[in-house]
Design a protein around this motif. Structure first.
Motif, PDB file in Angstrom:
ATOM      1  N   LYS A  55       0.829  -1.198   0.000  1.00  0.00           N
ATOM      2  CA  LYS A  55       0.000   0.000   0.000  1.00  0.00           C
ATOM      3  C   LYS A  55       0.868   1.255   0.000  1.00  0.00           C
ATOM      4  O   LYS A  55       2.019   1.232   0.468  1.00  0.00           O
ATOM      5  N   PRO A  56       0.351   2.347  -0.534  1.00  0.00           N
ATOM      6  CA  PRO A  56       1.098   3.611  -0.493  1.00  0.00           C
ATOM      7  C   PRO A  56       1.373   4.017   0.954  1.00  0.00           C
ATOM      8  O   PRO A  56       0.463   4.122   1.769  1.00  0.00           O
ATOM      9  N   LYS A 113       6.428  -1.272  -8.694  1.00  0.00           N
ATOM     10  CA  LYS A 113       5.560  -0.103  -8.735  1.00  0.00           C
ATOM     11  C   LYS A 113       4.291  -0.385  -7.942  1.00  0.00           C
ATOM     12  O   LYS A 113       3.535  -1.302  -8.274  1.00  0.00           O
ATOM     13  N   ILE A 114       4.059   0.408  -6.896  1.00  0.00           N
ATOM     14  CA  ILE A 114       2.853   0.254  -6.091  1.00  0.00           C
ATOM     15  C   ILE A 114       1.638   0.666  -6.916  1.00  0.00           C
ATOM     16  O   ILE A 114       1.630   1.723  -7.550  1.00  0.00           O
ATOM     17  N   HIS A 115       0.599  -0.164  -6.897  1.00  0.00           N
ATOM     18  CA  HIS A 115      -0.658   0.183  -7.554  1.00  0.00           C
ATOM     19  C   HIS A 115      -1.532   0.960  -6.566  1.00  0.00           C
ATOM     20  O   HIS A 115      -1.718   0.513  -5.429  1.00  0.00           O
ATOM     21  N   PRO A 116      -2.078   2.100  -6.953  1.00  0.00           N
ATOM     22  CA  PRO A 116      -3.000   2.812  -6.059  1.00  0.00           C
ATOM     23  C   PRO A 116      -4.133   1.888  -5.611  1.00  0.00           C
ATOM     24  O   PRO A 116      -4.654   1.103  -6.408  1.00  0.00           O
ATOM     25  N   LEU A 117      -4.504   1.974  -4.349  1.00  0.00           N
ATOM     26  CA  LEU A 117      -5.517   1.058  -3.829  1.00  0.00           C
ATOM     27  C   LEU A 117      -6.855   1.217  -4.539  1.00  0.00           C
ATOM     28  O   LEU A 117      -7.607   0.245  -4.678  1.00  0.00           O
ATOM     29  N   GLU A 118      -7.156   2.421  -5.007  1.00  0.00           N
ATOM     30  CA  GLU A 118      -8.402   2.600  -5.755  1.00  0.00           C
ATOM     31  C   GLU A 118      -8.368   1.816  -7.062  1.00  0.00           C
ATOM     32  O   GLU A 118      -9.382   1.263  -7.503  1.00  0.00           O
ATOM     33  N   ASP A 119      -7.181   1.726  -7.686  1.00  0.00           N
ATOM     34  CA  ASP A 119      -7.040   0.907  -8.892  1.00  0.00           C
ATOM     35  C   ASP A 119      -7.210  -0.573  -8.556  1.00  0.00           C
ATOM     36  O   ASP A 119      -7.824  -1.325  -9.326  1.00  0.00           O
ATOM     37  N   VAL A 120      -6.663  -1.003  -7.423  1.00  0.00           N
ATOM     38  CA  VAL A 120      -6.820  -2.390  -7.003  1.00  0.00           C
ATOM     39  C   VAL A 120      -8.296  -2.716  -6.840  1.00  0.00           C
ATOM     40  O   VAL A 120      -8.784  -3.751  -7.319  1.00  0.00           O
ATOM     41  N   ARG A 121      -9.034  -1.839  -6.166  1.00  0.00           N
ATOM     42  CA  ARG A 121     -10.473  -2.068  -5.967  1.00  0.00           C
ATOM     43  C   ARG A 121     -11.220  -2.100  -7.303  1.00  0.00           C
ATOM     44  O   ARG A 121     -12.028  -3.001  -7.556  1.00  0.00           O
ATOM     45  N   SER A 148       3.297  -1.720   5.495  1.00  0.00           N
ATOM     46  CA  SER A 148       3.476  -1.782   4.040  1.00  0.00           C
ATOM     47  C   SER A 148       2.377  -2.532   3.294  1.00  0.00           C
ATOM     48  O   SER A 148       2.255  -2.385   2.078  1.00  0.00           O
ATOM     49  N   LYS A 149       1.573  -3.345   3.999  1.00  0.00           N
ATOM     50  CA  LYS A 149       0.598  -4.187   3.304  1.00  0.00           C
ATOM     51  C   LYS A 149      -0.824  -3.941   3.798  1.00  0.00           C
ATOM     52  O   LYS A 149      -1.062  -3.604   4.954  1.00  0.00           O
ATOM     53  N   THR A 150      -1.771  -4.127   2.889  1.00  0.00           N
ATOM     54  CA  THR A 150      -3.178  -4.222   3.235  1.00  0.00           C
ATOM     55  C   THR A 150      -3.685  -5.546   2.658  1.00  0.00           C
ATOM     56  O   THR A 150      -2.926  -6.260   2.002  1.00  0.00           O
ATOM     57  N   ILE A 151      -4.939  -5.889   2.912  1.00  0.00           N
ATOM     58  CA  ILE A 151      -5.427  -7.203   2.514  1.00  0.00           C
ATOM     59  C   ILE A 151      -6.799  -7.082   1.860  1.00  0.00           C
ATOM     60  O   ILE A 151      -7.698  -6.421   2.399  1.00  0.00           O
ATOM     61  N   PHE A 152      -6.946  -7.719   0.713  1.00  0.00           N
ATOM     62  CA  PHE A 152      -8.252  -7.854   0.077  1.00  0.00           C
ATOM     63  C   PHE A 152      -8.625  -9.330   0.058  1.00  0.00           C
ATOM     64  O   PHE A 152      -7.808 -10.172  -0.315  1.00  0.00           O
ATOM     65  N   LEU A 153      -9.852  -9.627   0.469  1.00  0.00           N
ATOM     66  CA  LEU A 153     -10.412 -10.958   0.290  1.00  0.00           C
ATOM     67  C   LEU A 153     -11.387 -10.861  -0.874  1.00  0.00           C
ATOM     68  O   LEU A 153     -12.385 -10.139  -0.802  1.00  0.00           O
TER      69      LEU A 153
END
Length: 216
Positions: free
Chosen positions: A160-161, A175-183, A207-212
């Motif tokens: 995460k950023p 390259k970190i992907h913006p979390l809005e792009d991940v969603r 440094s990390k977040t989690i998506f299920l």
């Protein structure tokens, strides 16, 4: 030319992780990374049993694979999949030494997450931690969805950023992907079941977040 560039980048990444495999693995063990992931996985209602197939896509030295087993899950087969041969060798060596890890049912496979050598609908669960930062996000998620069974889960742990994330971005050349792009891009292939944060006291939270995610 594009294909040649992608191959050079793939070879460069594999060579880099081959060189740092042991140091990288030690750092993740010392900071409690594996234990954090194990606690999180244990808290989820994952439908994993003795007939389930699991893929750790971009497994590195097997930290997430072993976290899954330490969390008490015993799938039929866990595939640790990575570009780095040295990382995979270290992963299986560790698995054989670890108590609470079903090493007999862990298999290592070397390759690129953009061209997974598995049939469509092969896996009940895919784990992906800090690897899609090396590839176009849509391509990586689409290929992951391809090998997942309908209704199967992807546990995605993107970088995460953050200040720590920015340092890692420089150190590891991704390259970190913006979390809005991940969603947004995830929803092309998956339903978002949840987006979680590790407790702030755990170093992995820096440094990390989690998506299920659940395959549509």
């Amino acid at each position: 030319m594009v294909g040649t560039s992608l191959k050079k980048n793939k070879d460069k990444t594999a060579s880099f992780y081959d060189r740092i495999a042991e140091v990288h693995n030690l750092a993740l063990k010392l900071n409690g990374y594996r234990d954090s992931v194990a606690r999180f996985l244990r808290s989820l209602d994952l439908k994993i049993d003795s007939e389930s197939m699991v893929l750790d896509a971009g497994s590195g030295t097997g930290i997430v694979t072993m976290a899954l087993h330490k969390a008490g899950f015993r799938p039929k087969k866990t595939i640790a999949f990575d570009l780095s041969r040295n990382s995979l060798q270290l992963a299986i060596e560790q698995a054989r030494k670890e108590k609470g890890v079903d090493a007999e049912n862990i298999q290592t496979v070397q390759g690129n997450v953009l061209s997974l050598p598995f049939a469509d609908n092969s896996f009940d669960l895919v784990l992906s931690c800090g690897v899609l930062e090396y590839v176009p996000l849509d391509d990586g998620l689409r290929e992951t969805a391809r090998v997942l069974k309908n209704g199967g889960n992807l546990v995605l742990l993107p970088v995460k950023p953050s200040l720590v994330g920015s340092v890692l971005e420089l150190l590891y050349n991704f390259k970190i992907h913006p979390l809005e792009d991940v969603r947004k891009i995830s929803q092309r292939y998956f339903n978002i079941v949840g987006n979680y944060e590790f407790p702030i006291a755990e170093p992995i939270s820096w440094s990390k977040t989690i998506f299920l995610l659940e395959k549509k």
